[in-house]
Design a protein around this motif. Structure first.
Motif, PDB file in Angstrom:
ATOM      1  N   MET A   1      -2.628  38.956  36.376  1.00  0.00           N
ATOM      2  CA  MET A   1      -1.182  38.884  36.420  1.00  0.00           C
ATOM      3  C   MET A   1      -0.612  39.899  35.428  1.00  0.00           C
ATOM      4  O   MET A   1      -1.043  39.978  34.296  1.00  0.00           O
ATOM      5  CB  MET A   1      -0.738  37.465  36.068  1.00  0.00           C
ATOM      6  CG  MET A   1       0.761  37.273  36.164  1.00  0.00           C
ATOM      7  SD  MET A   1       1.275  35.581  35.767  1.00  0.00           S
ATOM      8  CE  MET A   1       1.123  34.837  37.355  1.00  0.00           C
ATOM      9  N   ASP A   2       0.348  40.644  35.842  1.00  0.00           N
ATOM     10  CA  ASP A   2       1.013  41.639  35.001  1.00  0.00           C
ATOM     11  C   ASP A   2       1.723  40.935  33.842  1.00  0.00           C
ATOM     12  O   ASP A   2       2.344  39.901  34.019  1.00  0.00           O
ATOM     13  CB  ASP A   2       2.026  42.414  35.854  1.00  0.00           C
ATOM     14  CG  ASP A   2       2.759  43.451  35.048  1.00  0.00           C
ATOM     15  OD1 ASP A   2       3.956  43.245  34.807  1.00  0.00           O
ATOM     16  OD2 ASP A   2       2.129  44.438  34.649  1.00  0.00           O
ATOM     17  N   ASP A   3       1.628  41.504  32.638  1.00  0.00           N
ATOM     18  CA  ASP A   3       2.226  40.872  31.463  1.00  0.00           C
ATOM     19  C   ASP A   3       3.729  40.658  31.589  1.00  0.00           C
ATOM     20  O   ASP A   3       4.276  39.754  30.978  1.00  0.00           O
ATOM     21  CB  ASP A   3       1.943  41.708  30.210  1.00  0.00           C
ATOM     22  CG  ASP A   3       0.513  41.532  29.732  1.00  0.00           C
ATOM     23  OD1 ASP A   3      -0.131  40.556  30.154  1.00  0.00           O
ATOM     24  OD2 ASP A   3       0.043  42.372  28.957  1.00  0.00           O
ATOM     25  N   THR A   4       4.422  41.483  32.366  1.00  0.00           N
ATOM     26  CA  THR A   4       5.876  41.342  32.484  1.00  0.00           C
ATOM     27  C   THR A   4       6.279  40.199  33.401  1.00  0.00           C
ATOM     28  O   THR A   4       7.446  39.857  33.453  1.00  0.00           O
ATOM     29  CB  THR A   4       6.507  42.650  33.009  1.00  0.00           C
ATOM     30  OG1 THR A   4       5.954  42.930  34.291  1.00  0.00           O
ATOM     31  CG2 THR A   4       6.271  43.792  32.058  1.00  0.00           C
ATOM     32  N   THR A   5       5.352  39.609  34.119  1.00  0.00           N
ATOM     33  CA  THR A   5       5.706  38.519  35.022  1.00  0.00           C
ATOM     34  C   THR A   5       5.058  37.198  34.627  1.00  0.00           C
ATOM     35  O   THR A   5       5.155  36.230  35.366  1.00  0.00           O
ATOM     36  CB  THR A   5       5.303  38.861  36.471  1.00  0.00           C
ATOM     37  OG1 THR A   5       3.895  39.058  36.524  1.00  0.00           O
ATOM     38  CG2 THR A   5       6.030  40.090  36.974  1.00  0.00           C
ATOM     39  N   ARG A   6       4.402  37.144  33.515  1.00  0.00           N
ATOM     40  CA  ARG A   6       3.779  35.891  33.088  1.00  0.00           C
ATOM     41  C   ARG A   6       4.859  34.865  32.758  1.00  0.00           C
ATOM     42  O   ARG A   6       5.747  35.125  31.958  1.00  0.00           O
ATOM     43  CB  ARG A   6       2.908  36.128  31.854  1.00  0.00           C
ATOM     44  CG  ARG A   6       1.675  36.956  32.177  1.00  0.00           C
ATOM     45  CD  ARG A   6       0.719  37.026  31.006  1.00  0.00           C
ATOM     46  NE  ARG A   6       0.261  35.695  30.677  1.00  0.00           N
ATOM     47  CZ  ARG A   6       0.262  35.196  29.428  1.00  0.00           C
ATOM     48  NH1 ARG A   6       0.683  35.923  28.428  1.00  0.00           N
ATOM     49  NH2 ARG A   6      -0.172  33.983  29.203  1.00  0.00           N
ATOM     50  N   PHE A  11       9.499  32.183  30.061  1.00  0.00           N
ATOM     51  CA  PHE A  11      10.089  30.947  29.583  1.00  0.00           C
ATOM     52  C   PHE A  11      10.111  30.849  28.067  1.00  0.00           C
ATOM     53  O   PHE A  11      10.511  29.819  27.540  1.00  0.00           O
ATOM     54  CB  PHE A  11       9.347  29.743  30.173  1.00  0.00           C
ATOM     55  CG  PHE A  11       9.630  29.538  31.623  1.00  0.00           C
ATOM     56  CD1 PHE A  11      10.881  29.153  32.049  1.00  0.00           C
ATOM     57  CD2 PHE A  11       8.640  29.753  32.575  1.00  0.00           C
ATOM     58  CE1 PHE A  11      11.155  28.964  33.390  1.00  0.00           C
ATOM     59  CE2 PHE A  11       8.907  29.568  33.915  1.00  0.00           C
ATOM     60  CZ  PHE A  11      10.162  29.172  34.325  1.00  0.00           C
ATOM     61  N   GLY A  12       9.682  31.880  27.378  1.00  0.00           N
ATOM     62  CA  GLY A  12       9.633  31.836  25.922  1.00  0.00           C
ATOM     63  C   GLY A  12      10.986  31.706  25.270  1.00  0.00           C
ATOM     64  O   GLY A  12      11.106  31.222  24.156  1.00  0.00           O
ATOM     65  N   ALA A 169      14.893  21.655  39.292  1.00  0.00           N
ATOM     66  CA  ALA A 169      15.836  22.767  39.424  1.00  0.00           C
ATOM     67  C   ALA A 169      15.128  24.116  39.334  1.00  0.00           C
ATOM     68  O   ALA A 169      15.515  25.072  40.016  1.00  0.00           O
ATOM     69  CB  ALA A 169      16.936  22.662  38.360  1.00  0.00           C
ATOM     70  N   ASP A 170      14.079  24.207  38.496  1.00  0.00           N
ATOM     71  CA  ASP A 170      13.275  25.440  38.434  1.00  0.00           C
ATOM     72  C   ASP A 170      12.766  25.801  39.821  1.00  0.00           C
ATOM     73  O   ASP A 170      12.885  26.942  40.267  1.00  0.00           O
ATOM     74  CB  ASP A 170      12.037  25.238  37.547  1.00  0.00           C
ATOM     75  CG  ASP A 170      12.304  25.373  36.067  1.00  0.00           C
ATOM     76  OD1 ASP A 170      13.257  26.072  35.696  1.00  0.00           O
ATOM     77  OD2 ASP A 170      11.538  24.777  35.293  1.00  0.00           O
ATOM     78  N   LEU A 171      12.155  24.827  40.479  1.00  0.00           N
ATOM     79  CA  LEU A 171      11.571  25.084  41.794  1.00  0.00           C
ATOM     80  C   LEU A 171      12.632  25.365  42.854  1.00  0.00           C
ATOM     81  O   LEU A 171      12.460  26.256  43.690  1.00  0.00           O
ATOM     82  CB  LEU A 171      10.699  23.897  42.214  1.00  0.00           C
ATOM     83  CG  LEU A 171       9.502  23.632  41.309  1.00  0.00           C
ATOM     84  CD1 LEU A 171       8.828  22.333  41.689  1.00  0.00           C
ATOM     85  CD2 LEU A 171       8.532  24.790  41.340  1.00  0.00           C
ATOM     86  N   ALA A 179      14.855  33.383  41.341  1.00  0.00           N
ATOM     87  CA  ALA A 179      15.104  33.394  39.902  1.00  0.00           C
ATOM     88  C   ALA A 179      14.138  32.460  39.186  1.00  0.00           C
ATOM     89  O   ALA A 179      13.965  31.311  39.575  1.00  0.00           O
ATOM     90  CB  ALA A 179      16.546  32.983  39.604  1.00  0.00           C
ATOM     91  N   VAL A 180      13.506  32.959  38.144  1.00  0.00           N
ATOM     92  CA  VAL A 180      12.626  32.155  37.307  1.00  0.00           C
ATOM     93  C   VAL A 180      12.977  32.416  35.851  1.00  0.00           C
ATOM     94  O   VAL A 180      13.580  33.418  35.516  1.00  0.00           O
ATOM     95  CB  VAL A 180      11.123  32.475  37.547  1.00  0.00           C
ATOM     96  CG1 VAL A 180      10.708  32.118  38.958  1.00  0.00           C
ATOM     97  CG2 VAL A 180      10.803  33.919  37.246  1.00  0.00           C
ATOM     98  N   GLY A 181      12.604  31.492  35.009  1.00  0.00           N
ATOM     99  CA  GLY A 181      12.763  31.715  33.566  1.00  0.00           C
ATOM    100  C   GLY A 181      14.148  31.485  33.037  1.00  0.00           C
ATOM    101  O   GLY A 181      14.484  31.981  31.985  1.00  0.00           O
ATOM    102  N   LEU A 182      14.960  30.741  33.742  1.00  0.00           N
ATOM    103  CA  LEU A 182      16.317  30.492  33.273  1.00  0.00           C
ATOM    104  C   LEU A 182      16.330  29.463  32.169  1.00  0.00           C
ATOM    105  O   LEU A 182      15.627  28.525  32.164  1.00  0.00           O
ATOM    106  CB  LEU A 182      17.188  29.996  34.424  1.00  0.00           C
ATOM    107  CG  LEU A 182      17.229  30.923  35.634  1.00  0.00           C
ATOM    108  CD1 LEU A 182      17.982  30.244  36.754  1.00  0.00           C
ATOM    109  CD2 LEU A 182      17.900  32.219  35.268  1.00  0.00           C
TER     110      LEU A 182
END
Length: 182
Positions: A1-6, A11-12, A169-171, A179-182
């Motif tokens: 997995m590319d580091d920019t999409t982990r 979610f950090g 809501a994430d899913l 959209a992910v990581g909100l």
């Protein structure tokens, strides 16, 4: 997995994320109120900018972002107004003849959407004021499901309620627009 999409990095949380600026140490009440406020803000963020908030996740489920808003408005109302404040109020979006009305009645009608957010904000406002001004966390109320509960228990339960539904809501959000990581 590319580091920019982990997901772990996504979610950090950004250092300037306003959801997580409350105390992390100190007195119990401000901690509980702050964590619950962050969960409420997360729900708002996950729903922001969605053109069709009543879109269902997948058949036959009636789960939707708007349904979550309506459901959580009813939960705020139940625990803070009815149970702790002793007000004689019922749910806004469901009733004994339609117990799933919070989800089933969610429609992409602008009036329905606006009404849900207005109700949710009013219930959150009441809950925040109640939690802030109650004499202490041991204030009690009675619920037919749980029996006697304290403000402390209700705050913890509401954090759990929001955290679980924010996972939904994430899913939902990812399915709607990626959209992910909100």
């Amino acid at each position: 997995m590319d580091d920019t999409t982990r997901r772990a990095e996504i979610f950090g949380g950004a250092p300037d994320d306003p959801r997580f600026t409350g105390p992390a140490t100190g007195a119990e009440r401000p901690l509980l109120i702050s964590v619950l406020a962050a969960q409420r803000a997360t729900l708002e963020l996950k729903c922001a900018g969605v053109a069709r908030p009543a879109r269902r996740s997948v058949e036959p489920s009636t789960l939707s972002l708007l349904g979550l808003v309506r459901h959580l408005a009813d939960m705020e109302r139940r625990w803070f107004r009815r149970v702790l404040a002793g007000q004689d109020v019922g749910p806004l979006f469901s009733d004994p003849t339609d117990p799933d009305g919070d989800f089933d009645g969610a429609r992409d009608d602008p009036r329905v959407v606006a009404g849900a957010w207005e109700a949710w904000r009013a219930e959150v406002d009441f809950a925040e004021r109640f939690a802030r001004w109650a004499p202490d966390l041991d204030v009690e109320g009675y619920d037919a499901w749980r029996g006697t509960v304290s403000l402390r228990w209700v705050l913890i339960h509401m954090v759990e309620e929001y955290a679980r539904h924010n996972g939904h809501a994430d899913l939902l959000r990812e399915r709607i627009d990626g959209a992910v990581g909100l």
